[in-house]
Write an enzyme that holds these catalytic residues in place. Structure first.
Site, PDB file in Angstrom:
ATOM      1  N   SER A 107       0.832  -1.194   0.000  1.00  0.00           N
ATOM      2  CA  SER A 107       0.000   0.000   0.000  1.00  0.00           C
ATOM      3  C   SER A 107       0.877   1.259   0.000  1.00  0.00           C
ATOM      4  O   SER A 107       1.704   1.439  -0.895  1.00  0.00           O
ATOM      5  CB  SER A 107      -0.948  -0.040   1.207  1.00  0.00           C
ATOM      6  OG  SER A 107      -1.962   0.918   1.099  1.00  0.00           O
ATOM      7  N   ASP A 214      -9.920  -4.521  -4.813  1.00  0.00           N
ATOM      8  CA  ASP A 214      -9.313  -3.558  -3.890  1.00  0.00           C
ATOM      9  C   ASP A 214     -10.042  -2.230  -4.030  1.00  0.00           C
ATOM     10  O   ASP A 214      -9.904  -1.530  -5.031  1.00  0.00           O
ATOM     11  CB  ASP A 214      -7.819  -3.389  -4.221  1.00  0.00           C
ATOM     12  CG  ASP A 214      -7.083  -2.579  -3.166  1.00  0.00           C
ATOM     13  OD1 ASP A 214      -7.729  -1.800  -2.443  1.00  0.00           O
ATOM     14  OD2 ASP A 214      -5.849  -2.731  -3.074  1.00  0.00           O
ATOM     15  N   HIS A 244      -7.924  -5.410  -0.297  1.00  0.00           N
ATOM     16  CA  HIS A 244      -6.689  -4.610  -0.262  1.00  0.00           C
ATOM     17  C   HIS A 244      -5.502  -5.342   0.347  1.00  0.00           C
ATOM     18  O   HIS A 244      -4.395  -5.307  -0.205  1.00  0.00           O
ATOM     19  CB  HIS A 244      -6.936  -3.311   0.505  1.00  0.00           C
ATOM     20  CG  HIS A 244      -5.748  -2.401   0.533  1.00  0.00           C
ATOM     21  ND1 HIS A 244      -5.089  -1.990  -0.607  1.00  0.00           N
ATOM     22  CD2 HIS A 244      -5.077  -1.830   1.577  1.00  0.00           C
ATOM     23  CE1 HIS A 244      -4.081  -1.197  -0.284  1.00  0.00           C
ATOM     24  NE2 HIS A 244      -4.040  -1.094   1.039  1.00  0.00           N
TER      25      HIS A 244
END
Length: 268
Positions: A107, A214, A244
Site C-alpha cells: 500500500s 481492492d 486490499h
C-alpha cells in the site's frame, strides 16, 4: 512462529522502532515496508512464511506509526520514511554481509518501496509491491480539495474477505483510526508525482501483486503507476475477488507462494 525482537534508532523525524525476525541460516534479507496508519506487527504471518523460505526479515514502524515516535501519521516528505527504511537495510547488511536484499512494500509502503528502489535500486536484488499506492489515487485528489480532513475511519471490510482481519484491525491500539492530515496527504501526492516522473526501475526484478476487488487502492489507478515505473523485468499477479490486504486475505498462502517463487527466480 518466529519471535521478532525490537530495536530503536534515531530516525529522520525522531526515534524509530524496528523489528527483526532472525534466521540463523538466512540466504537473503526481506525488508518490509508497511502501509498507512498501521505497523509492522501486523505482518507476523507473512514474516513467518518468509523466514521459513530462508529470509531474515526486518523493517521499521514508519515515523508516526506503531511504536515509533512522532505525531501520528504525519509526514511532510515521504523520502524521510525512505531514509529510515534504508537505515534498517544498512543495519541488516552489516549483520548479514553478502546476503541479497528483497524489498517488500504494501500500500503506502509500496510507494515508499518504489521511491527507495528508484533511488537505491542497485542495493536491491528484487522488489515486491503489494497493492501499492502508485500512479493515481483519486482519494488523495478528493481530500486535497477539502478545507478540513473528514474524520472517517477506514472501513475494515475493505481490508480482507476474512472478517477476523477487520476485527483485529479495529481493536489494534497501535493502528491509527483518526483522520488523514493535510501535510501527509500532500506529501503522498508529491511522492506519487515523483515516482511517475522518475520512471523506469530498469533491470530490477519487480513483482506487482494486487487484489482485483481492492476498493481502498483501486487497481486502475495503480496500473497507471506501474506503467510509469515498470522496468525490464515485471511480473504481475492479480487475485480475483481479493481485497486490499492480500497478505492477510483468505488466499494469503497462495499470495505468499507466488512471492517466494518470484524471489527464488530473482535470486537465481
Amino acid at each position: 512462529m518466529t519471535t521478532p525482537r525490537e530495536w530503536e534508532f534515531a530516525g529522520v523525524r525522531g526515534a524509530v522502532t524496528a523489528r527483526i525476525w532472525p534466521n540463523g541460516g538466512a540466504r537473503y534479507v526481506a525488508l518490509l515496508s508497511h502501509g498507512y496508519g498501521e505497523h509492522l506487527g501486523r505482518y507476523r504471518y507473512a514474516a513467518d512464511a518468509l523466514v521459513r523460505h530462508g529470509a531474515v526479515v526486518c523493517g521499521p514502524d514508519h515515523a508516526g506509526h506503531g511504536r515509533s515516535a512522532g505525531e501520528r501519521v504525519l509526514v511532510d516528505d515521504v523520502d524521510a520514511w525512505v531514509a529510515d527504511l534504508r537505515t534498517v537495510a544498512e543495519s541488516a547488511r552489516l549483520d548479514h554481509p553478502g546476503l541479497p536484499t528483497v524489498l517488500i512494500g504494501h500500500s503506502m509502503g509500496g510507494l515508499i518501496a518504489t521511491r527507495y528502489a528508484q533511488r537505491y535500486g542497485a542495493e536491491l536484488a528484487a522488489l515486491v509491491l503489494s497493492g501499492p499506492v502508485l500512479g493515481r489515487w483519486d482519494a488523495l485528489t478528493e481530500l486535497l480539495k477539502l478545507d478540513e480532513m473528514p474524520d472517517v475511519p477506514i472501513d475494515p471490510s475493505t481490508l480482507s474477505r476474512d472478517p477476523e482481519v477487520g476485527r483485529a484491525y479495529v481493536e489494534d491500539p497501535l493502528v491509527w483510526h483518526g483522520p488523514f492530515k493535510r501535510p501527509t496527504v500532500q506529501a503522498l501526492q508529491d511522492a506519487i508525482d515523483l515516482a511517475n516522473e522518475h520512471g523506469s526501475l530498469g533491470a530490477l526484478p519487480t513483482l506487482w501483486a494486487h487484489g482485483e476487488d481492492d476498493r481502498l487502492v483501486p487497481l486502475a489507478g495503480t496500473r497507471a503507476g506501474i506503467e510509469a515505473v515498470r522496468g525490464d523485468d515485471l511480473t504481475e499477479r492479480i487475485y480475483p475477488g481479493a481485497r486490499h490486504e492480500i497478505l492477510n486475505e483468505t488466499n494469503r498462502d497462495e499470495v505468499l507462494a507466488d512471492i517466494t517463487a518470484f524471489i527464488d527466480r530473482a535470486l537465481g
